[in-house]
Design a protein around this motif. Structure first.
Motif, PDB file in Angstrom:
ATOM      1  N   ILE A   7      54.033  -5.663  22.190  1.00 47.90           N
ATOM      2  CA  ILE A   7      54.329  -4.753  21.072  1.00 47.90           C
ATOM      3  C   ILE A   7      55.807  -4.365  21.103  1.00 47.90           C
ATOM      4  CG2 ILE A   7      53.915  -2.440  20.134  1.00 47.90           C
ATOM      5  CD1 ILE A   7      50.995  -2.738  21.089  1.00 47.90           C
ATOM      6  N   LEU A   8      56.281  -3.981  22.293  1.00 45.15           N
ATOM      7  CA  LEU A   8      57.692  -3.613  22.431  1.00 45.15           C
ATOM      8  C   LEU A   8      58.597  -4.819  22.209  1.00 45.15           C
ATOM      9  CD1 LEU A   8      57.444  -1.281  25.575  1.00 45.15           C
ATOM     10  CD2 LEU A   8      57.656  -0.597  23.176  1.00 45.15           C
ATOM     11  N   ALA A   9      58.181  -5.970  22.717  1.00 48.86           N
ATOM     12  CA  ALA A   9      58.977  -7.193  22.551  1.00 48.86           C
ATOM     13  C   ALA A   9      59.082  -7.584  21.079  1.00 48.86           C
ATOM     14  CB  ALA A   9      58.365  -8.338  23.359  1.00 48.86           C
ATOM     15  N   SER A  10      58.006  -7.360  20.321  1.00 46.62           N
ATOM     16  CA  SER A  10      58.032  -7.673  18.893  1.00 46.62           C
ATOM     17  C   SER A  10      59.040  -6.790  18.160  1.00 46.62           C
ATOM     18  CB  SER A  10      56.640  -7.490  18.280  1.00 46.62           C
ATOM     19  OG  SER A  10      55.725  -8.404  18.845  1.00 46.62           O
ATOM     20  N   LEU A  11      59.082  -5.521  18.548  1.00 47.42           N
ATOM     21  CA  LEU A  11      60.057  -4.608  17.934  1.00 47.42           C
ATOM     22  C   LEU A  11      61.486  -5.038  18.281  1.00 47.42           C
ATOM     23  CD1 LEU A  11      58.272  -1.184  18.580  1.00 47.42           C
ATOM     24  CD2 LEU A  11      58.377  -2.472  16.442  1.00 47.42           C
ATOM     25  N   LEU A  12      61.689  -5.402  19.562  1.00 48.83           N
ATOM     26  CA  LEU A  12      63.003  -5.896  19.977  1.00 48.83           C
ATOM     27  C   LEU A  12      63.348  -7.193  19.250  1.00 48.83           C
ATOM     28  CD1 LEU A  12      62.887  -5.312  23.848  1.00 48.83           C
ATOM     29  CD2 LEU A  12      64.416  -4.176  22.231  1.00 48.83           C
ATOM     30  N   GLY A  13      62.360  -8.079  19.143  1.00 50.58           N
ATOM     31  CA  GLY A  13      62.579  -9.359  18.480  1.00 50.58           C
ATOM     32  C   GLY A  13      62.949  -9.183  17.025  1.00 50.58           C
ATOM     33  N   LEU A  14      62.259  -8.260  16.348  1.00 51.05           N
ATOM     34  CA  LEU A  14      62.558  -8.001  14.941  1.00 51.05           C
ATOM     35  C   LEU A  14      63.959  -7.415  14.782  1.00 51.05           C
ATOM     36  CD1 LEU A  14      61.772  -7.821  11.971  1.00 51.05           C
ATOM     37  CD2 LEU A  14      60.661  -5.628  12.466  1.00 51.05           C
ATOM     38  N   LEU A  15      64.276  -6.404  15.622  1.00 54.11           N
ATOM     39  CA  LEU A  15      65.583  -5.754  15.542  1.00 54.11           C
ATOM     40  C   LEU A  15      66.716  -6.744  15.785  1.00 54.11           C
ATOM     41  CD1 LEU A  15      67.449  -3.277  15.403  1.00 54.11           C
ATOM     42  CD2 LEU A  15      66.991  -2.897  17.834  1.00 54.11           C
ATOM     43  N   PHE A  16      66.666  -7.432  16.921  1.00 52.42           N
ATOM     44  CA  PHE A  16      67.746  -8.361  17.262  1.00 52.42           C
ATOM     45  C   PHE A  16      67.692  -9.631  16.422  1.00 52.42           C
ATOM     46  CE2 PHE A  16      67.894  -5.634  20.988  1.00 52.42           C
ATOM     47  CZ  PHE A  16      69.260  -5.517  21.195  1.00 52.42           C
ATOM     48  N   GLY A  17      66.489  -9.976  15.934  1.00 50.42           N
ATOM     49  CA  GLY A  17      66.382 -11.124  15.039  1.00 50.42           C
ATOM     50  C   GLY A  17      67.104 -10.860  13.735  1.00 50.42           C
ATOM     51  N   MET A  18      66.948  -9.642  13.201  1.00 52.35           N
ATOM     52  CA  MET A  18      67.663  -9.275  11.982  1.00 52.35           C
ATOM     53  C   MET A  18      69.169  -9.227  12.245  1.00 52.35           C
ATOM     54  SD  MET A  18      65.363  -8.983   9.666  1.00 52.35           S
ATOM     55  CE  MET A  18      66.220  -8.130   8.360  1.00 52.35           C
ATOM     56  N   MET A  19      69.538  -8.732  13.412  1.00 44.90           N
ATOM     57  CA  MET A  19      70.961  -8.692  13.766  1.00 44.90           C
ATOM     58  C   MET A  19      71.546 -10.093  13.877  1.00 44.90           C
ATOM     59  SD  MET A  19      70.772  -5.604  16.588  1.00 44.90           S
ATOM     60  CE  MET A  19      72.386  -5.929  17.292  1.00 44.90           C
ATOM     61  N   SER A  20      70.729 -11.031  14.379  1.00 42.76           N
ATOM     62  CA  SER A  20      71.234 -12.390  14.608  1.00 42.76           C
ATOM     63  C   SER A  20      71.517 -13.141  13.312  1.00 42.76           C
ATOM     64  CB  SER A  20      70.238 -13.190  15.452  1.00 42.76           C
ATOM     65  OG  SER A  20      69.066 -13.487  14.717  1.00 42.76           O
ATOM     66  N   ILE A  21      70.889 -12.717  12.201  1.00 45.22           N
ATOM     67  CA  ILE A  21      71.151 -13.377  10.916  1.00 45.22           C
ATOM     68  C   ILE A  21      72.036 -12.516  10.017  1.00 45.22           C
ATOM     69  CG2 ILE A  21      69.007 -14.704  10.982  1.00 45.22           C
ATOM     70  CD1 ILE A  21      67.826 -12.686   8.998  1.00 45.22           C
ATOM     71  N   SER A  22      72.544 -11.423  10.590  1.00 46.17           N
ATOM     72  CA  SER A  22      73.423 -10.537   9.819  1.00 46.17           C
ATOM     73  C   SER A  22      74.785 -11.193   9.593  1.00 46.17           C
ATOM     74  CB  SER A  22      73.602  -9.213  10.575  1.00 46.17           C
ATOM     75  OG  SER A  22      74.600  -8.428   9.981  1.00 46.17           O
ATOM     76  N   SER A  23      75.432 -10.777   8.531  1.00 50.43           N
ATOM     77  CA  SER A  23      76.794 -11.256   8.262  1.00 50.43           C
ATOM     78  C   SER A  23      77.820 -10.494   9.086  1.00 50.43           C
ATOM     79  CB  SER A  23      77.118 -11.113   6.767  1.00 50.43           C
ATOM     80  OG  SER A  23      76.966  -9.763   6.351  1.00 50.43           O
ATOM     81  N   ASN A  24      77.359  -9.397   9.735  1.00 47.05           N
ATOM     82  CA  ASN A  24      78.237  -8.597  10.590  1.00 47.05           C
ATOM     83  C   ASN A  24      78.409  -9.303  11.942  1.00 47.05           C
ATOM     84  OD1 ASN A  24      79.031  -6.557  12.610  1.00 47.05           O
ATOM     85  ND2 ASN A  24      78.830  -5.110  10.913  1.00 47.05           N
ATOM     86  N   LYS A  25      79.638  -9.676  12.262  1.00 42.85           N
ATOM     87  CA  LYS A  25      79.894 -10.443  13.484  1.00 42.85           C
ATOM     88  C   LYS A  25      79.578  -9.643  14.749  1.00 42.85           C
ATOM     89  CE  LYS A  25      83.353 -13.625  11.622  1.00 42.85           C
ATOM     90  NZ  LYS A  25      84.729 -14.146  11.728  1.00 42.85           N
ATOM     91  N   ALA A  26      79.814  -8.327  14.700  1.00 42.35           N
ATOM     92  CA  ALA A  26      79.541  -7.491  15.869  1.00 42.35           C
ATOM     93  C   ALA A  26      78.040  -7.471  16.180  1.00 42.35           C
ATOM     94  CB  ALA A  26      80.053  -6.078  15.641  1.00 42.35           C
ATOM     95  N   LEU A  27      77.223  -7.271  15.134  1.00 40.63           N
ATOM     96  CA  LEU A  27      75.765  -7.261  15.320  1.00 40.63           C
ATOM     97  C   LEU A  27      75.270  -8.617  15.791  1.00 40.63           C
ATOM     98  CD1 LEU A  27      74.596  -5.235  12.175  1.00 40.63           C
ATOM     99  CD2 LEU A  27      74.828  -4.425  14.536  1.00 40.63           C
ATOM    100  N   LYS A  28      75.836  -9.664  15.205  1.00 46.08           N
ATOM    101  CA  LYS A  28      75.461 -11.021  15.589  1.00 46.08           C
ATOM    102  C   LYS A  28      75.804 -11.280  17.055  1.00 46.08           C
ATOM    103  CE  LYS A  28      75.260 -15.103  12.672  1.00 46.08           C
ATOM    104  NZ  LYS A  28      75.871 -15.785  11.521  1.00 46.08           N
ATOM    105  N   GLY A  29      76.984 -10.802  17.475  1.00 50.55           N
ATOM    106  CA  GLY A  29      77.415 -10.984  18.853  1.00 50.55           C
ATOM    107  C   GLY A  29      76.540 -10.233  19.837  1.00 50.55           C
ATOM    108  N   MET A  30      76.114  -9.010  19.463  1.00 48.84           N
ATOM    109  CA  MET A  30      75.228  -8.221  20.329  1.00 48.84           C
ATOM    110  C   MET A  30      73.883  -8.921  20.510  1.00 48.84           C
ATOM    111  SD  MET A  30      76.036  -4.405  18.845  1.00 48.84           S
ATOM    112  CE  MET A  30      74.616  -3.674  19.652  1.00 48.84           C
TER     113      MET A  30
END
Length: 216
Positions: A30-53
């Motif tokens: 459950i926690l991993a899914s929340l992390l996956g969703l959060l960082f998954g959205m960050m990974s496809i963001s146009s914001n380079k900082a979020l993508k890098g994190m």
């Protein structure tokens, strides 16, 4: 003592250990899914900082063994900060962070698999990006991710066996304790293996049935 009597004697401890294994797996996923969703959205963001994190999180976690992560959380952090982290909590955090890094890629791939025209059509109708993602893209993406979710559940369930090194009395640790009292290693490890096999086969068949129902 024959094998039937040994099994009956070991059963309560094995069931208790299996319960802890399943509990850790479910909470962690459950926690991993929340992390996956959060960082998954960050990974496809146009914001380079979020993508890098997002990339840094995935690379660090996937580039280090789970057992090292568990030691770091249970022994390293408390040693550095002078605090105490319960073994169960440390185990859940370790499995969550580890599985979360793989869930990031599952979410990213699932979202990217949805036709780009879906987003363009929704935006042309005046829907904001966030609402389009929540109501149109993610429901379709999650449907495509179901097999990968089940597969990660199975992997994480097996990974809980490594948590015996920090003293969590899950299924593997229960087997070790039983062996310490009866010295019947062959039979006891066979029991443990059967428990893992049965629960994993049930998950596998459930996954196949769900795939057929969803026609994935």
């Amino acid at each position: 003592m024959d094998i039937i009597a040994l099994f009956k004697e070991s059963l309560p401890d094995l069931l208790s250990g299996l319960g802890v294994t399943i509990e850790i797996t479910i909470v962690s996923l459950i926690l991993a899914s929340l992390l996956g969703l959060l960082f998954g959205m960050m990974s496809i963001s146009s914001n380079k900082a979020l993508k890098g994190m997002a990339r840094a999180y995935v690379d660090i976690i996937r580039g280090t063994p789970l057992i090292v992560q568990a030691f770091f959380i249970y022994f390293g952090i408390p040693g550095a900060l002078g605090i105490k982290i319960p073994a169960f909590t440390a185990g859940v955090v370790a499995i969550s962070l580890n599985a979360g890094a793989y869930m990031v890629e599952i979410f990213r791939a699932g979202i990217m698999a949805v036709d780009k025209g879906q987003m363009e059509a929704a935006r042309s109708l005046g829907l904001p990006h966030r609402k389009t993602m929540r109501l149109i893209i993610l429901p379709q993406a999650v449907r495509k991710m179901v097999p990968a979710f089940i597969n990660q559940f199975i992997i994480s369930l097996k990974d809980t066996s490594l948590l015996s090194v920090i003293g969590i009395r899950e299924l593997t640790q229960s087997g070790e304790i039983i062996i310490a009292s009866n010295y019947r290693a062959f039979e006891t490890w066979a029991f443990v293996a059967i428990f893992y096999f049965v629960i994993i086969m049930l998950l596998t068949y459930a996954s196949r049935g769900l795939e057929r129902r969803l026609k994935i």
